[in-house]
Design a protein around this motif. Structure first.
Motif, mmCIF file in Angstrom:
data_model
loop_
_atom_site.group_PDB
_atom_site.id
_atom_site.type_symbol
_atom_site.label_atom_id
_atom_site.label_comp_id
_atom_site.label_asym_id
_atom_site.label_seq_id
_atom_site.Cartn_x
_atom_site.Cartn_y
_atom_site.Cartn_z
ATOM 1 N N THR A 170 0.818 -1.203 0.000
ATOM 2 C CA THR A 170 0.000 0.000 0.000
ATOM 3 C C THR A 170 0.855 1.258 0.000
ATOM 4 O O THR A 170 0.328 2.354 -0.173
ATOM 5 N N ARG A 171 2.168 1.137 0.211
ATOM 6 C CA ARG A 171 3.028 2.322 0.208
ATOM 7 C C ARG A 171 3.285 2.745 -1.232
ATOM 8 O O ARG A 171 3.910 2.017 -1.999
ATOM 9 N N PRO A 172 2.827 3.923 -1.647
ATOM 10 C CA PRO A 172 3.047 4.343 -3.033
ATOM 11 C C PRO A 172 4.519 4.596 -3.328
ATOM 12 O O PRO A 172 5.303 4.956 -2.449
ATOM 13 N N LYS A 173 4.873 4.430 -4.585
ATOM 14 C CA LYS A 173 6.203 4.753 -5.072
ATOM 15 C C LYS A 173 6.093 6.007 -5.941
ATOM 16 O O LYS A 173 5.333 6.036 -6.898
ATOM 17 N N ILE A 174 6.834 7.041 -5.594
ATOM 18 C CA ILE A 174 6.771 8.306 -6.314
ATOM 19 C C ILE A 174 7.810 8.282 -7.433
ATOM 20 O O ILE A 174 8.989 8.001 -7.189
ATOM 21 N N VAL A 175 7.386 8.565 -8.651
ATOM 22 C CA VAL A 175 8.279 8.585 -9.814
ATOM 23 C C VAL A 175 8.271 9.994 -10.413
ATOM 24 O O VAL A 175 7.375 10.792 -10.162
#
Length: 502
Positions: free
Chosen positions: A125-130
């Motif tokens: 559930t932890r988003p990955k920022i790109v």
């Protein structure tokens, strides 16, 4: 928990639909005005495949450059697949999600290790920022914004105009930062295309988007909004799922998709948006400007009247180079929302049982516009228990506050079997004593039976066996064939009348 590979994008899910024979390309030109809805409804009613309209015809008569995807969740099996599981494993997924929301402490090392899949799901559930993303391969901003180039459908003859029906609308409350994804709300709201760069946002007061808008309005500031068109199936379904207000749908989608959500900063508003989406409309919703939204045909099977709702100024349209436009229609069931509602009914049961343990089964009949009526079976142990369950359900989730009728039956009654329910109503319910009526409670604005918009009564019917102080009579005993005689009859019938089957 997954039975299928991860679907990080709408395209990966469409690839699975093609491989499993659940996809159909329509090469003939089809108008976005009324025709597309008629085709979609005819296919959905036959439990047909996902549709790609390769050559949508716009209102101006020109063909759109963007194909339209429809009937994505036209079967319960495809909704389950969008959540990563086969249809017969929905109850297991529901139990898993109930534990994920309210985990109990592990009992020793072995129990802790057995919960590794749950831990893994929580981590996803932890988003990955790109910093760059497919959804921003093409950017139109300023004077380049032109909503009329999108194949937005006008669904019904009485509709006021083009209506975006599968938008995932992303907002955050005032006083938060763009990177605070845990505060985000992602909801599916009606969005009317007003002109080439303005949208009317129809979000009702009890929904998260309206709550966030209210926080910005109090500060006399416009609300930053991103409308995601063509998100991955996990994000789409998370946005439609009745999650608690404290749970971010964008974060929670990772538990469904099997992979961390990838987010990218929007170009013109301080928000993060799904990197793998097809199209994103960015903009600001005015704290003061409103416009009449509607009338539009809705899930009740009626047109709702025009009402004032906030106006969004679109500041940018970003999309993939070969973008797809995801659409659906809403109307009297069957429609996709009703089908999704049936799946969520199964998915939500373990969470409901965690709060109301005596609940055995719950059914929201699709024909009753899903949440307008609920039939619930319980393990009854004490007088007044049916009424307690009614009150608990009405207060549990915002969606249940719109349930105008709840019928409570015993565990021996199948809530999905109308004949079973009718028998319980006819033999276990006294209209003078077993009907609970409430007045002036929250109700859907689209409920025309309500005497006032947004305010109406509720009915609870106790069709359970009466016990203790609930009755002064000796209650009748249910007739039932003995197990040995039933087995004898089944065996004899199978031999004498084999064509009747088992």
């Amino acid at each position: 928990m997954r039975d299928y590979p991860a679907f990080p994008s709408l395209r990966s899910y469409l690839d699975w639909c093609r491989e499993s024979g659940q996809f159909c390309m329509i090469d003939e030109p089809v108008s976005v005005r009324h025709q597309m809805t008629a085709v979609h409804r005819a296919v959905l009613e036959k439990s047909g495949p996902v549709l790609e309209f390769a050559h949508p015809v716009l209102d101006c008569g020109a063909r759109a450059d963007v194909p339209v995807i429809a009937n994505l969740f036209g079967t319960k099996e495809r909704v389950a697949a969008g959540l990563g599981v086969t249809f017969d494993r929905l109850e297991d997924l529901g139990a898993f999600l109930a534990d994920l929301r309210s985990p109990s402490p592990p009992e020793g090392v072995r129990d802790a290790l057995s919960r590794w899949p749950m831990l893994k799901a929580a981590l996803t559930t932890r988003p990955k920022i790109v910093s760059s993303a497919p959804v921003q391969q093409v950017v139109h901003d300023g004077d380049q914004v032109d909503l009329s180039a999108l194949p937005v459908q006008t669904h019904w003859p009485g509709d006021a105009g083009p209506l975006i029906t599968w938008p995932v609308v992303i907002t955050r409350p005032h006083g938060t930062q763009a990177q605070d994804v845990g505060t985000y709300n992602a909801g599916v709201y009606r969005a009317q295309v007003w002109d080439e760069n303005r949208i009317i946002m129809r979000w009702l007061p009890h929904r998260g988007g309206a709550k966030h808008h209210h926080s910005w309005t109090r500060a006399n500031e416009p609300t930053p909004v991103a409308i995601v068109l063509g998100a991955d199936p996990a994000t789409l379904l998370s946005a439609a799922l009745p999650l608690p207000e404290t749970v971010s749908e964008l974060s929670f989608s990772g538990a469904f998709s099997g992979c961390r959500p990838r987010l990218v900063p929007a170009k013109t508003v301080p928000l993060l948006v799904p990197a793998e989406a097809e199209i994103v409309l960015e903009g600001w919703v005015s704290p003061t400007e409103t416009a009449p939204e509607g009338p539009f045909g809705d899930h009740t099977g009626y047109y709702n009247p025009a009402e004032p709702f906030p106006v969004m100024q679109v500041t940018a349209i970003t999309h993939r180079k070969d973008a797809l436009y995801l659409s659906t229609y809403t109307g009297r069931p069957p429609d996709e929302p009703a089908i999704i509602g049936e799946v969520f009914n199964t998915l939500a049961l373990p969470t409901i049982q965690a709060q109301i343990p005596e609940v055995r089964k719950l059914w929201l009949p699709p024909a009753a516009c899903s949440y307008r009526m609920a039939i619930v079976s319980i393990d009854k142990r004490y007088p007044g228990q049916a009424q307690r369950v009614m009150m608990a359900l009405w207060g549990m989730l915002p969606q249940f506050s719109f349930t105008k009728m709840i019928i409570v039956v015993d565990a021996d009654i199948d809530p999905t079997d109308w004949e079973d329910v009718a028998w319980a109503l006819a033999t276990r319910m006294d209209p003078g004593q077993d009907v609970t009526l409430l007045e002036r409670t929250p109700m859907d604005y689209l409920d025309f039976a309500s005497p006032q918009p947004g305010l109406a009564g509720k009915m609870g019917i106790d069709a359970t066996t009466k016990i203790g102080s609930e009755t002064n009579r000796v209650w009748g005993r249910v007739m039932k064939t003995g197990d040995a005689d039933a087995n004898f009859a089944a065996d004899l019938v199978a031999r004498v009348l084999p064509g009747m089957g088992s």
